[in-house]
Structure formats: C-alpha cells, structure tokens
Write an enzyme that holds these catalytic residues in place. Sequence first.
Site, PDB file in Angstrom:
ATOM      1  N   ASN A 121     123.260  36.775 -55.759  1.00  0.00           N
ATOM      2  CA  ASN A 121     123.428  36.019 -57.001  1.00  0.00           C
ATOM      3  C   ASN A 121     122.137  35.318 -57.451  1.00  0.00           C
ATOM      4  O   ASN A 121     122.173  34.416 -58.271  1.00  0.00           O
ATOM      5  CB  ASN A 121     124.603  35.029 -56.895  1.00  0.00           C
TER       6      ASN A 121
ATOM      7  N   ARG B 288     120.361  22.694 -54.807  1.00  0.00           N
ATOM      8  CA  ARG B 288     121.344  21.909 -54.062  1.00  0.00           C
ATOM      9  C   ARG B 288     121.276  20.452 -54.524  1.00  0.00           C
ATOM     10  O   ARG B 288     120.188  19.905 -54.722  1.00  0.00           O
ATOM     11  CB  ARG B 288     121.083  21.964 -52.547  1.00  0.00           C
TER      12      ARG B 288
ATOM     13  N   GLN C  30     130.804  18.585 -52.539  1.00  0.00           N
ATOM     14  CA  GLN C  30     131.501  19.495 -53.447  1.00  0.00           C
ATOM     15  C   GLN C  30     132.892  19.773 -52.907  1.00  0.00           C
ATOM     16  O   GLN C  30     132.978  20.128 -51.735  1.00  0.00           O
ATOM     17  CB  GLN C  30     130.714  20.793 -53.600  1.00  0.00           C
TER      18      GLN C  30
ATOM     19  N   HIS D 136     129.792  23.862 -59.829  1.00  0.00           N
ATOM     20  CA  HIS D 136     128.897  24.839 -59.190  1.00  0.00           C
ATOM     21  C   HIS D 136     129.334  26.266 -59.568  1.00  0.00           C
ATOM     22  O   HIS D 136     130.141  26.886 -58.886  1.00  0.00           O
ATOM     23  CB  HIS D 136     128.967  24.645 -57.676  1.00  0.00           C
TER      24      HIS D 136
HETATM   25  P1  NAD Z   1     114.748  32.512 -51.183  1.00  0.00           P
HETATM   26  O1  NAD Z   1     114.920  32.401 -49.714  1.00  0.00           O
HETATM   27  O2  NAD Z   1     114.400  33.825 -51.782  1.00  0.00           O
HETATM   28  O3  NAD Z   1     113.671  31.462 -51.691  1.00  0.00           O
HETATM   29  C1  NAD Z   1     113.510  30.195 -51.163  1.00  0.00           C
HETATM   30  C2  NAD Z   1     112.044  29.834 -51.319  1.00  0.00           C
HETATM   31  O4  NAD Z   1     111.904  28.443 -51.004  1.00  0.00           O
HETATM   32  C3  NAD Z   1     111.126  30.583 -50.359  1.00  0.00           C
HETATM   33  O5  NAD Z   1     110.089  31.222 -51.077  1.00  0.00           O
HETATM   34  C4  NAD Z   1     110.563  29.486 -49.452  1.00  0.00           C
HETATM   35  O6  NAD Z   1     109.243  29.743 -49.015  1.00  0.00           O
HETATM   36  C5  NAD Z   1     110.633  28.288 -50.372  1.00  0.00           C
HETATM   37  N1  NAD Z   1     110.594  26.993 -49.698  1.00  0.00           N
HETATM   38  C6  NAD Z   1     111.261  26.593 -48.589  1.00  0.00           C
HETATM   39  N2  NAD Z   1     110.956  25.311 -48.305  1.00  0.00           N
HETATM   40  C7  NAD Z   1     110.075  24.894 -49.243  1.00  0.00           C
HETATM   41  C8  NAD Z   1     109.405  23.675 -49.478  1.00  0.00           C
HETATM   42  N3  NAD Z   1     109.582  22.624 -48.657  1.00  0.00           N
HETATM   43  N4  NAD Z   1     108.584  23.586 -50.552  1.00  0.00           N
HETATM   44  C9  NAD Z   1     108.394  24.651 -51.368  1.00  0.00           C
HETATM   45  N5  NAD Z   1     109.005  25.841 -51.195  1.00  0.00           N
HETATM   46  C10 NAD Z   1     109.844  25.960 -50.146  1.00  0.00           C
HETATM   47  O7  NAD Z   1     116.148  31.988 -51.794  1.00  0.00           O
HETATM   48  P2  NAD Z   1     116.677  32.095 -53.292  1.00  0.00           P
HETATM   49  O8  NAD Z   1     117.580  33.263 -53.436  1.00  0.00           O
HETATM   50  O9  NAD Z   1     115.541  31.935 -54.221  1.00  0.00           O
HETATM   51  O10 NAD Z   1     117.595  30.789 -53.319  1.00  0.00           O
HETATM   52  C11 NAD Z   1     117.021  29.496 -53.182  1.00  0.00           C
HETATM   53  C12 NAD Z   1     118.109  28.454 -53.044  1.00  0.00           C
HETATM   54  O11 NAD Z   1     118.873  28.387 -54.248  1.00  0.00           O
HETATM   55  C13 NAD Z   1     119.166  28.759 -51.967  1.00  0.00           C
HETATM   56  O12 NAD Z   1     118.748  28.365 -50.682  1.00  0.00           O
HETATM   57  C14 NAD Z   1     120.351  27.968 -52.441  1.00  0.00           C
HETATM   58  O13 NAD Z   1     120.309  26.656 -51.927  1.00  0.00           O
HETATM   59  C15 NAD Z   1     120.178  27.927 -53.954  1.00  0.00           C
HETATM   60  N6  NAD Z   1     121.170  28.812 -54.632  1.00  0.00           N
HETATM   61  C16 NAD Z   1     122.038  28.253 -55.528  1.00  0.00           C
HETATM   62  C17 NAD Z   1     122.997  29.036 -56.137  1.00  0.00           C
HETATM   63  C18 NAD Z   1     123.959  28.460 -57.132  1.00  0.00           C
HETATM   64  O14 NAD Z   1     124.995  29.071 -57.395  1.00  0.00           O
HETATM   65  N7  NAD Z   1     123.659  27.345 -57.765  1.00  0.00           N
HETATM   66  C19 NAD Z   1     123.089  30.402 -55.829  1.00  0.00           C
HETATM   67  C20 NAD Z   1     122.131  30.953 -54.962  1.00  0.00           C
HETATM   68  C21 NAD Z   1     121.202  30.139 -54.340  1.00  0.00           C
END
Ligand code: NAD
Length: 386
Positions: A147, A285, A314, A333
């Site tokens: 997603n 988050r 949540q 959400h």
């Molecule tokens: P991903 O793993 O592809 O990307 C996460 C990125 O965050 C990575 O590039 C990582 O290096 C970076 N990162 C980690 N710690 C960091 C920090 N301290 N400073 C800067 N960068 C940092 O994941 P994604 O698919 O891009 O998803 C990211 C987040 O989005 C998920 O972990 C989840 O919490 C959230 N999400 C929300 C929904 C929603 O429905 N609202 C859906 C999917 C994901």
Amino acid sequence: MAKIICVLYDDPVDGYPKTYARDGIPVIKSYPDGQTAPTPQKIDFKPGELLGSVSGALGLKKWAKDNGHQLVVTSDKEPPNSTLDRELPDAEVVISQPFWPAYMTADRFDKAKKLKLIITAGIGSDHTDLEAASKHGVTVAEVTYSNSISVAEHVVMMILSLVRNYIPSHDWVRKGGWNIADCVERAYDLEGMNVGTVAAGRIGTAVLRRLKPFDVKLHYTDRHRLPANVEKELGVTFHENMESLLKVCDVVTLNTPLYKETEHMINDKTLALMKRGTYLVNTARGKLCDRDAIVRALKSGQLAGYAGDVWYPQPAPKDHPWRTMPHEGMTPHTSGTTLSAQARYSAGTREILECFFAGKPIREEYLIVQGGHLAGAGAHSYKLAG
Ligand code: NAD
C-alpha cells in the site's frame, strides 16, 4: 491444525456492502522497483471487495477451512478481556492491520506461549513490540509495498488540500454559502514551494515522484541516501539531518517508520525550526509527533495546517485533540486501506501463510523480525532499542 487470530476493523455501520462503486480494480503485477505483487497459489476473493473488515476476513475463510485451521476473526482487541486476549494463549498466528492494530505488547507475548508468527496485513509493524518478538523468537512479517503507492497518493491529496484550503471551502458549499473571500484568505498555490520528505523509502520516493510535475523544489533526508541518478532525475536536495530540511521547507511530509529513535521527532523544539506557516502531513505514524505540540503550533500559526490519517492510540478516543484543532485535515487511518490496497495485502497475507505452513521461506522483503533479529525490510528501516 493451527489457531489463527485475525483482528480486523468493523463492517460498515449499514452492513457489509452488497454492491460497489466500481466493477473492479486495475491489475498491478509489480511495483516501481521491480518487486512483484503478492503471488499466493490462489485467492478466494474478487479484487475490489471489502476485505479489511470482519466479514471480509482478508479473504481467508475458505483457505483456513480447506486447510483445517481455526480462523478467529474479531474486532474486539482492547485488553485485558477482549476476544484477542482470550484466544491468545493457544494461537500460533496473529494477523492485524495498522488501521485497527492488535497492539502486541510484551505482556501479550508472555501470555501467547504458542505464538510463532505475527503478520501485519499492510505496512508498519510498530504495533508489535519488536524487542519482545525477537526475545520470544516470533517472526514478524508485513506485506512490503502493498500500500506504499496508496499512501503516496493520499499524501499528495493532503498537501494540496491544505495548501489550497480545500476542506474549509467545501464546508462553505455544504453550508449553502458562496463565501469566496472566506475560502481564499488561506489559499495558496503549491507551485514554487519547497517540499520535503523525512524519509525517502517506498512511500517518500513515490511522493517525490508524484510532486515533481508540480514545479516545486524537492528535499529529503533519510538514513540511506538515494542513488545519485535518482537524485538527479528528481532534482531533489539531500539533507544530512531532519533539522536542516525543516528550516527550508514550506511543506513537510513524514514517511519514516515508528521506533524509539523516531518517536516524537516532531516536538516543540523541531517545530520551532520550521518557517512560520509550514504545512505538515503525517501519514506515517501518529507517535512521530508530540500530540500537544502539534495543537500548540496550529494555534500559534507556526503550522498553517496539519493533515494525516495516523493517530495514537487507534482507534482515537472521541476527545482526541486532533479531531478539533484548527486547520486540520485529519481522517481515520484509511490511506493504506483502499479497496485496491486491500486486494494486494490480503493476497500477500495469504502468500505469507502459505509459505509459513509449507515450511518455505517467507520473502526476504516481507520480513521485519526473524530468528531473534531484525531481518529483511525490518533491518533496512527499523532499529531495536537497547
Ligand atoms: P520503507 O521501509 O520503504 O521506507 C522507510 C524509510 O525510512 C527507509 O528509507 C529508511 O531508511 C527511512 N528511515 C528510517 N529511520 C529513519 C530516520 N530516523 N530518519 C530518516 N529516515 C529514516 O517503508 P514505506 O513503505 O515507505 O513506509 C514507511 C512508513 O509509512 C511505514 O513504516 C509505516 O509506518 C507508514 N505507513 C503508513 C500507512 C498508512 O496507511 N497510513 C501505510 C503504509 C505505511
């Protein structure tokens, strides 16, 4: 035979849908980096159906029955006497979606003596205590990329809604008004603004790509730098740290996972670094932000708007201040649980279950914790405390 607990959000208030707005969804076979969409042996649902609510059961009912597993599907998850808590002691697998998370705390791990696998149907496994999962040797897996694009689309929508003052203008129409000055006294163009993402993983990069045609100046920070050719293609400026990015951006979007280091990364101190009138969009988050600091910044005008779909806890309590703070564009959400996304993460959940019960390896990119350590996508994007 195994017991599988599947914690899902409730059906719509007027009942499980009998018809849908559209007859189907586009077929997505692979993601932008070439990763294939989920490949279970079979699915027992029609893509485009509501799968994330209790009656939809992620399309797993027939599979569970045919394979002799006991599938307990419930929305009842609040400790200490919920169905989840009652069923946990002999469960081998717990599945939940971040939209309606089964908070898998250290206490629950202590009670779940047979637990072997936790699946996040979606992305973001912070509702599971990853240190406890490592300690208990439980595997944590999520449906990486299922997603990410859904969320990136939502981020773009929320940025435009805030900057152009869409929601208050829509409210004037509903009230029967034609109050153009009231609508536009806070409306701007996005063109020319500095827009930055804190993290450029799957979602953050997809947001950058989608915003490029708006002729904005793009910025990012991340633990891992993007390849030079991608930076060049997007014309995006890399910042060594978040603080440097916050100082120059007019719009900031948060796209990091939640873990100890990122909790409350947006607080009074970091908000003060931003330009007055910055827009902040958080679909990552809720706990990345200090709840009350956001309210203070909106009231003082330090933030011109805040939008997102993620809260803590949540479901959010009725009196959560983000429901009523000024200049907000909040939703429950929902960004990652469109009908389109549900089809992918339901298929991915089934793929993970098929592998687990056949004793086959789960795709590396789906793994967050395995064998007592961060693994796969978890090792790339999370850090364990201590
Ligand atoms: P991903 O793993 O592809 O990307 C996460 C990125 O965050 C990575 O590039 C990582 O290096 C970076 N990162 C980690 N710690 C960091 C920090 N301290 N400073 C800067 N960068 C940092 O994941 P994604 O698919 O891009 O998803 C990211 C987040 O989005 C998920 O972990 C989840 O919490 C959230 N999400 C929300 C929904 C929603 O429905 N609202 C859906 C999917 C994901």
